[in-house]
Design an enzyme around this catalytic site. Structure first.
Site, PDB file in Angstrom:
ATOM      1  CE  LYS A 125       8.385 -35.819 -16.425  1.00 16.44           C
ATOM      2  NZ  LYS A 125       9.273 -35.707 -15.255  1.00 16.44           N
ATOM      3  CG  ASP A 165      11.970 -36.561 -17.532  1.00 22.72           C
ATOM      4  OD1 ASP A 165      11.890 -36.477 -16.301  1.00 22.72           O
ATOM      5  OD2 ASP A 165      11.879 -37.655 -18.123  1.00 22.72           O
TER       6      ASP A 165
HETATM    7  O1  2IT Z   1      11.165 -35.708 -12.886  1.00 23.72           O
HETATM    8  C1  2IT Z   1      11.486 -34.562 -12.567  1.00 23.72           C
HETATM    9  O2  2IT Z   1      11.319 -34.130 -11.423  1.00 23.72           O
HETATM   10  C2  2IT Z   1      12.075 -33.696 -13.585  1.00 23.72           C
HETATM   11  N1  2IT Z   1      12.257 -34.140 -14.715  1.00 23.72           N
HETATM   12  C3  2IT Z   1      12.413 -32.275 -13.281  1.00 23.72           C
HETATM   13  C4  2IT Z   1      11.205 -31.408 -13.405  1.00 23.72           C
HETATM   14  C5  2IT Z   1      11.454 -29.938 -13.275  1.00 23.72           C
HETATM   15  O3  2IT Z   1      10.469 -29.206 -13.435  1.00 23.72           O
HETATM   16  O4  2IT Z   1      12.575 -29.507 -13.017  1.00 23.72           O
END
Ligand code: 2IT
Length: 445
Positions: A125, A165
């Site tokens: 993340k 996100d």
């Molecule tokens: O919290 C999540 O799963 C997302 N923000 C999507 C992450 C992604 O790599 O598509």
């Protein structure tokens, strides 16, 4: 032999001032501690200690210029949490609340969520405490360029694949991808959530919202019910809420609320037309972070400073941000007869709220299961990029449906209690944990 309280004491000591991370770890460890204690291989491999420590936490300075010529400084992060199952994968969040602790909680959750999708993705993340609220497109462009000028060093299509996100949608992914290409001169799918014309996957914008509705639909069927005719409360008004509102309507349900930091909209007629859905996108693109204008535009009610959980509904979908639904909200929903709460934001409900749902036998799905559709379609975007090809929307949607169904089945398999109640939290945590833990054992330390 692990004891929850002892283990959590160590986690608290090692991660001071990171309450969201501690909350996320406690929820998982509570669910899996018996599984670990029953499995000598997990104990010998020190899986609990290793799986709760990120591989690395990268933090960097982001300098950019605002429209008035002032130089601004923000902090950027990428937490590469665990790559036992594949390249680090997870979104970027641009929001004032971003700290190292929130990034770590999100990376930790992402690791198990990605495992549940069945696709080969590790967990990561990233983001920044930069707030897009009130910023012009030019300011966002300059911020994104500066952010990627540092981030590109740590990512790659087989290393770490970021996505969107909160605060990072199609526009931001475009600016970020443009800068990545400028630096490395490679058209690899290093980000997901790209535009359809330049490597993006069909259905990715809708995927988190569609996925959570497919998951809820499975919960209802498991319980001998169907979506048609149900009343639904949704919080948030961004990309996730948008996809959820559309799919709920298609499945015959009526969504009566959306919300923002300024309050919530109550639309008794249902948020059920293409005009209303398009307006949600406009609200998001405006960078104002308010929902109030929807009320006058569509003759609905605006309730300032309140959350939508006071409205009587059959199903509730928190789709905004962590800990947006607390104990009092849970009690209000329960008193009004809610039967299903489908957490669609990451850790959208507090531990106290979840405890109340369980005690009252309200079926509660955790975010890492219900919202996995977003990252699942990101995984499918990676597959399409690797093939230098693309699939039509119907094909991606069918795969998404199948993945959500399999996650639901895993939750039921590992979460069904003696009386028949399904503890989706426990089911999701055990299923995701085992996959990651087994891979870590196989690969040594
Ligand atoms: O919290 C999540 O799963 C997302 N923000 C999507 C992450 C992604 O790599 O598509």
């Amino acid at each position: 032999m692990y004891r929850l309280d002892d283990f959590m004491q160590d986690i608290e000591k090692r991660n001071p001032a990171q309450p969201e991370f501690i909350q996320a770890v406690r929820e998982v460890v509570e669910s899996v501690i018996d599984t670990v204690n029953d499995n000598p291989r997990y104990i010998r491999n020190r899986i609990l200690e290793r799986i709760t420590e990120p591989d690395r936490v990268i933090s960097f300075k982001v300098e950019w210029e605002d429209d008035d010529g002032n130089i601004r400084v923000n902090r950027g992060y990428r937490v590469q949490f665990n790559n036992a199952l594949g390249p680090y994968k997870g979104g970027l969040r641009f929001h004032a609340s971003v700290t190292e602790g929130t990034m770590k909680f999100l990376g930790f959750e992402q690791t198990f969520k990605n495992a549940l999708t069945t696709l080969p993705m590790g967990g990561g993340k990233g983001g920044s405490d930069f707030s897009p609220k009130g910023r012009s497109d030019g300011e966002i462009l300059r911020f994104c360029r500066s952010f990627m000028t540092e981030l590109y060093k740590y990512i790659g299509p087989d290393t770490d694949v970021p996505a969107g996100d909160i605060g990072v949608g199609g526009r931001e992914i475009g600016f970020l991808y443009g800068q990545y290409k400028r630096i490395v001169t490679e058209n690899t799918g290093v980000l997901t959530g790209k535009g359809f014309g330049w490597g993006g996957s069909r259905i990715r914008p809708e995927a988190t919202g569609f996925g959570t509705m497919y998951f809820a639909d499975n919960m209802l069927h498991e319980n001998g019910e169907e979506m048609n005719g149900k009343r639904i409360a949704i919080s948030g008004f961004g990309n996730v809420a948008w996809g959820a509102v559309m799919k709920a309507t298609q499945l015959g349900a009526k969504v009566v609320t959306i919300s923002g930091p300024d309050g919530y909209i109550y639309d008794e007629n249902g948020i059920n037309t293409p005009e209303k859905w398009a307006y949600m996108l406009q609200l998001r693109a405006s960078n104002n972070d308010v929902v109030k204008p929807y009320a006058s535009r569509f003759n609905a009610e605006f309730v300032p400073e309140k959350k939508p959980w006071e409205v009587p509904v059959d199903l509730a979908f928190p789709c905004a941000i962590q800990n947006e639904l607390g104990a009092e909200d849970a009690e209000c929903l329960i008193n009004n007869g809610v039967k299903y709460v489908v957490e669609t934001s990451n850790m959208g409900c507090t531990a106290e709220a979840i405890e109340r749902f369980k005690r009252n036998h309200v079926l509660f799905a955790p975010g890492k299961a219900a919202n996995a559709g977003g990252v699942a379609v990101s995984g499918l975007e990676m597959s399409q990029n690797a093939m230098h090809y693309f699939w039509p929307a119907e094909e991606v949607d069918a795969k998404l449906r199948e993945i959500m169904k399999s996650i639901h089945t895993e939750c039921v398999t590992h979460g069904r209690e003696d009386g028949g109640y399904i503890d989706y939290v426990k089911g999701a945590n055990i299923a995701g944990f085992r996959k990651v833990a087994d891979a870590m054992c196989d690969q040594g330390f």
